[in-house]
Design a protein around this motif. Sequence first.
Motif, short mmCIF file in Angstrom:
data_model
loop_
_atom_site.label_atom_id
_atom_site.label_comp_id
_atom_site.label_asym_id
_atom_site.label_seq_id
_atom_site.Cartn_x
_atom_site.Cartn_y
_atom_site.Cartn_z
N TYR A 160 0.48 -1.05 0.36
CA TYR A 160 -0.13 0.00 -0.47
C TYR A 160 1.22 0.63 0.06
O TYR A 160 2.65 1.55 0.59
CB TYR A 160 -0.92 0.47 1.28
CG TYR A 160 -1.73 -1.10 1.42
CD1 TYR A 160 -2.82 -1.28 0.44
CD2 TYR A 160 -1.96 -1.60 1.65
CE1 TYR A 160 -3.67 -1.97 0.40
CE2 TYR A 160 -2.27 -3.75 1.98
CZ TYR A 160 -3.66 -3.43 1.69
OH TYR A 160 -4.15 -4.41 1.34
N LYS A 161 -0.01 2.18 -1.07
CA LYS A 161 1.30 3.22 -1.20
C LYS A 161 1.01 3.86 0.38
O LYS A 161 0.20 4.14 1.44
CB LYS A 161 0.10 4.40 -1.61
CG LYS A 161 0.91 5.77 -1.72
CD LYS A 161 0.04 6.74 -2.01
CE LYS A 161 0.72 8.12 -2.21
NZ LYS A 161 -0.68 9.16 -2.89
N THR A 162 2.41 4.63 1.43
CA THR A 162 2.85 5.02 2.33
C THR A 162 2.07 6.48 3.11
O THR A 162 2.00 7.26 1.77
CB THR A 162 3.99 4.61 2.77
OG1 THR A 162 4.89 5.87 1.60
CG2 THR A 162 5.04 3.62 3.40
N TYR A 163 1.91 6.61 4.13
CA TYR A 163 1.60 8.30 4.09
C TYR A 163 2.01 9.32 4.92
O TYR A 163 1.55 9.78 5.67
CB TYR A 163 0.03 8.34 4.45
CG TYR A 163 -1.21 8.09 3.74
CD1 TYR A 163 -1.41 8.66 2.28
CD2 TYR A 163 -1.82 6.10 3.06
CE1 TYR A 163 -2.48 7.49 1.55
CE2 TYR A 163 -2.54 5.78 2.42
CZ TYR A 163 -3.11 7.05 1.83
OH TYR A 163 -3.76 6.53 0.44
N ASP A 164 3.57 7.65 5.26
CA ASP A 164 4.95 8.59 5.87
C ASP A 164 3.72 9.10 7.41
O ASP A 164 3.88 9.41 8.34
CB ASP A 164 5.32 9.77 5.43
CG ASP A 164 5.68 10.26 4.71
OD1 ASP A 164 6.00 8.45 3.88
OD2 ASP A 164 5.61 10.83 3.73
N GLN A 165 2.91 8.01 8.29
CA GLN A 165 2.34 7.86 9.60
C GLN A 165 2.97 7.05 10.06
O GLN A 165 3.09 5.66 9.63
CB GLN A 165 0.94 7.63 9.70
CG GLN A 165 0.33 8.69 9.25
CD GLN A 165 -1.34 8.65 8.62
OE1 GLN A 165 -1.66 7.98 8.37
NE2 GLN A 165 -1.99 9.43 8.65
N ILE A 166 3.20 6.59 11.61
CA ILE A 166 4.49 5.50 12.48
C ILE A 166 3.30 4.73 13.99
O ILE A 166 3.11 6.86 13.81
CB ILE A 166 5.73 6.06 12.89
CG1 ILE A 166 6.30 5.71 11.61
CG2 ILE A 166 5.80 4.68 13.32
CD1 ILE A 166 7.71 6.21 11.47
N ALA A 167 2.50 4.51 14.08
CA ALA A 167 2.31 4.86 15.24
C ALA A 167 2.63 3.48 16.09
O ALA A 167 2.74 2.72 15.27
CB ALA A 167 0.43 4.03 14.57
N PHE A 168 2.86 3.68 17.43
CA PHE A 168 3.44 2.57 17.70
C PHE A 168 2.01 3.09 19.16
O PHE A 168 2.05 3.15 20.10
CB PHE A 168 4.47 3.51 18.56
CG PHE A 168 5.78 3.87 17.87
CD1 PHE A 168 6.63 2.07 17.96
CD2 PHE A 168 5.90 5.04 17.49
CE1 PHE A 168 7.80 3.02 16.93
CE2 PHE A 168 7.52 5.00 17.03
CZ PHE A 168 7.95 4.10 16.44
N ILE A 169 1.52 1.48 18.68
CA ILE A 169 0.08 0.63 19.93
C ILE A 169 1.54 -0.16 20.98
O ILE A 169 1.51 -1.82 21.00
CB ILE A 169 -0.86 0.16 18.99
CG1 ILE A 169 -1.29 1.38 18.51
CG2 ILE A 169 -1.70 -0.21 19.98
CD1 ILE A 169 -2.15 0.79 16.81
#
Length: 65
Positions: free
Chosen positions: A19-28
């Motif tokens: 998938y195209k990235t949206y430069d979002q990183i989530a640390f859950i």
Amino acid sequence: MYHSGIWDKERAINEIRVYKTYDQIAFITQRAIDQLLRMYCRLILSWAGNKRMSVITMQRKQMLL
């Protein structure tokens, strides 16, 4: 799905998508999830505080606090 035995190796490989990235990183983390659950439970219990609570609800409230 593969590790739980639902899909075989071929199906798992076919399900891989890019998938195209949206430069979002989530640390859950589990700690973050637990804190959110406590917050929502407290909110619900405070709303229910105006209503008559059962013994079970009161016990759950004590566990959350």
